[in-house]
Design a protein around this motif. Structure first.
Motif, PDB file in Angstrom:
ATOM      1  N   PRO A 109       0.836  -1.211   0.000  1.00 33.40           N
ATOM      2  CA  PRO A 109       0.000   0.000   0.000  1.00 33.40           C
ATOM      3  C   PRO A 109       0.866   1.254   0.000  1.00 33.40           C
ATOM      4  O   PRO A 109       2.031   1.225   0.414  1.00 33.40           O
ATOM      5  N   ALA A 110       0.296   2.328  -0.463  1.00 34.63           N
ATOM      6  CA  ALA A 110       1.024   3.603  -0.494  1.00 34.63           C
ATOM      7  C   ALA A 110       1.384   4.040   0.918  1.00 34.63           C
ATOM      8  O   ALA A 110       0.637   3.800   1.873  1.00 34.63           O
ATOM      9  N   ARG A 111       2.543   4.648   1.030  1.00 37.20           N
ATOM     10  CA  ARG A 111       3.012   5.125   2.330  1.00 37.20           C
ATOM     11  C   ARG A 111       2.026   6.137   2.916  1.00 37.20           C
ATOM     12  O   ARG A 111       1.542   7.023   2.214  1.00 37.20           O
ATOM     13  N   HIS A 112       1.721   5.987   4.210  1.00 38.64           N
ATOM     14  CA  HIS A 112       0.804   6.849   4.945  1.00 38.64           C
ATOM     15  C   HIS A 112      -0.642   6.737   4.459  1.00 38.64           C
ATOM     16  O   HIS A 112      -1.478   7.581   4.811  1.00 38.64           O
ATOM     17  N   SER A 113      -0.934   5.717   3.645  1.00 40.27           N
ATOM     18  CA  SER A 113      -2.326   5.446   3.305  1.00 40.27           C
ATOM     19  C   SER A 113      -2.995   4.761   4.485  1.00 40.27           C
ATOM     20  O   SER A 113      -2.330   4.329   5.439  1.00 40.27           O
ATOM     21  N   ALA A 114      -4.323   4.614   4.429  1.00 44.41           N
ATOM     22  CA  ALA A 114      -5.046   3.981   5.541  1.00 44.41           C
ATOM     23  C   ALA A 114      -4.589   2.541   5.788  1.00 44.41           C
ATOM     24  O   ALA A 114      -4.343   2.160   6.942  1.00 44.41           O
TER      25      ALA A 114
ATOM     26  N   ALA B  84      -2.717   1.365   9.185  1.00 45.71           N
ATOM     27  CA  ALA B  84      -3.358   0.329   9.995  1.00 45.71           C
ATOM     28  C   ALA B  84      -2.382  -0.803  10.300  1.00 45.71           C
ATOM     29  O   ALA B  84      -2.338  -1.324  11.429  1.00 45.71           O
ATOM     30  N   ALA B  85      -1.582  -1.201   9.312  1.00 45.40           N
ATOM     31  CA  ALA B  85      -0.602  -2.274   9.528  1.00 45.40           C
ATOM     32  C   ALA B  85       0.448  -1.857  10.553  1.00 45.40           C
ATOM     33  O   ALA B  85       0.835  -2.647  11.424  1.00 45.40           O
ATOM     34  N   ILE B  86       0.893  -0.603  10.464  1.00 43.12           N
ATOM     35  CA  ILE B  86       1.872  -0.115  11.436  1.00 43.12           C
ATOM     36  C   ILE B  86       1.257  -0.062  12.826  1.00 43.12           C
ATOM     37  O   ILE B  86       1.901  -0.397  13.832  1.00 43.12           O
ATOM     38  N   ALA B  87      -0.012   0.351  12.900  1.00 37.46           N
ATOM     39  CA  ALA B  87      -0.698   0.404  14.199  1.00 37.46           C
ATOM     40  C   ALA B  87      -0.819  -0.986  14.816  1.00 37.46           C
ATOM     41  O   ALA B  87      -0.692  -1.139  16.045  1.00 37.46           O
TER      42      ALA B  87
ATOM     43  N   SER C  36       7.730   0.935  14.801  1.00 38.05           N
ATOM     44  CA  SER C  36       6.385   1.391  14.415  1.00 38.05           C
ATOM     45  C   SER C  36       6.249   2.891  14.650  1.00 38.05           C
ATOM     46  O   SER C  36       5.683   3.608  13.803  1.00 38.05           O
ATOM     47  N   ILE C  37       6.749   3.381  15.770  1.00 37.00           N
ATOM     48  CA  ILE C  37       6.676   4.820  16.040  1.00 37.00           C
ATOM     49  C   ILE C  37       7.462   5.596  14.980  1.00 37.00           C
ATOM     50  O   ILE C  37       7.012   6.634  14.452  1.00 37.00           O
ATOM     51  N   TYR C  38       8.642   5.089  14.643  1.00 41.23           N
ATOM     52  CA  TYR C  38       9.457   5.741  13.610  1.00 41.23           C
ATOM     53  C   TYR C  38       8.716   5.787  12.286  1.00 41.23           C
ATOM     54  O   TYR C  38       8.697   6.823  11.597  1.00 41.23           O
ATOM     55  N   GLU C  39       8.087   4.673  11.896  1.00 34.94           N
ATOM     56  CA  GLU C  39       7.383   4.621  10.617  1.00 34.94           C
ATOM     57  C   GLU C  39       6.161   5.541  10.606  1.00 34.94           C
ATOM     58  O   GLU C  39       5.799   6.097   9.569  1.00 34.94           O
ATOM     59  N   LEU C  40       5.531   5.712  11.764  1.00 36.89           N
ATOM     60  CA  LEU C  40       4.356   6.582  11.828  1.00 36.89           C
ATOM     61  C   LEU C  40       4.718   8.058  11.708  1.00 36.89           C
ATOM     62  O   LEU C  40       3.970   8.845  11.113  1.00 36.89           O
ATOM     63  N   VAL C  41       5.871   8.443  12.260  1.00 39.64           N
ATOM     64  CA  VAL C  41       6.233   9.860  12.269  1.00 39.64           C
ATOM     65  C   VAL C  41       7.154  10.246  11.115  1.00 39.64           C
ATOM     66  O   VAL C  41       7.292  11.440  10.815  1.00 39.64           O
ATOM     67  N   ALA C  42       7.788   9.246  10.485  1.00 38.33           N
ATOM     68  CA  ALA C  42       8.755   9.572   9.412  1.00 38.33           C
ATOM     69  C   ALA C  42       8.037  10.037   8.151  1.00 38.33           C
ATOM     70  O   ALA C  42       6.937   9.591   7.855  1.00 38.33           O
TER      71      ALA C  42
END
Length: 214
Positions: free
Chosen positions: A62-67, A71-74, A208-214
């Motif tokens: 999926p596209a980066r920062h898409s829903a 969701a997968a990162i969450a 996961s935190i890094y991927e969410l904020v990067a």
């Protein structure tokens, strides 16, 4: 994705509970056959989960920062936090004696079907879920990602493969050494569970935190 799957696969293969159960199976009557049923079921579970992810994504990340990506990162973050909490709880809990599980007394008479079912029950589904949430980033239009997913499934099964092959090649020596290993795993089970839970939990949480904020 590659590093995350290596960490998760290593944690799965080092889990003390399923390795102890597998050694008991190998020591039972028809141990090689029982062990093979357990091993194949274990591997099939991992492959089935990855196949389900591929079906859902169509083999395209999926596209980066898409829903779906978020969701997968969450999911990975939730699993990481749960592992940290679980590891901290087990570390603070007063030591308890570990007797053999109830099914251990019946393992000599287990059928290959029962051995396969035991593999399903003992699979660390939290870690398998983390692996699935990571595999959502696989791009199956490239050979590299096919190899990464295959390597992850084999890595998560590696301890079982090694013990099965060892028992086939040198059964007498394998019986003595694997039973010594099982005794060691049972004595250190609590420390191993705590260590693996904390290390993998902290890794997943931080990533996961890094991927969410990067």
């Amino acid at each position: 994705m590659v590093l995350d799957l290596m960490v998760i696969g290593t944690a799965i293969t080092l889990g003390p509970l399923h390795n102890s159960a597998f050694i008991l199976l190998l020591s039972s009557r028809g141990g090689v056959r029982q062990g093979l049923a357990f091993l194949l079921s274990w591997l099939a579970n991992l492959v089935a989960v990855i196949a389900l992810v591929v079906l859902l994504t169509g083999g395209q990340p999926p596209a980066r920062h898409s829903a779906p990506s978020t969701a997968a990162i969450a999911v990975k973050l939730a699993i990481g936090l749960a592992l940290v909490v679980f590891g901290a709880y087990r570390h603070r809990r007063p030591p308890r004696p570990h007797g053999p599980p109830r099914w251990a007394a019946r393992i000599d008479n287990a059928s290959p079907v029962a051995a396969a079912g035991l593999a399903w029950l003992l699979q660390p589904w939290g870690l398998v879920g983390a692996g699935a949430a990571t595999a959502i980033d696989a791009d199956l239009s490239t050979l590299t990602d096919w190899l990464v997913l295959t390597g992850y499934c084999l890595l998560a099964t590696l301890s079982l493969i090694v013990m099965e092959m060892y028992t086939v090649w040198v059964p007498a020596a394998a019986h003595a050494r694997l039973n010594a290993l099982r005794s060691w795993l049972e004595r250190h089970q609590e420390q191993l569970v705590v260590t693996l839970s904390l290390l993998v939990g902290l890794w997943l949480t931080a990533r996961s935190i890094y991927e969410l904020v990067a």
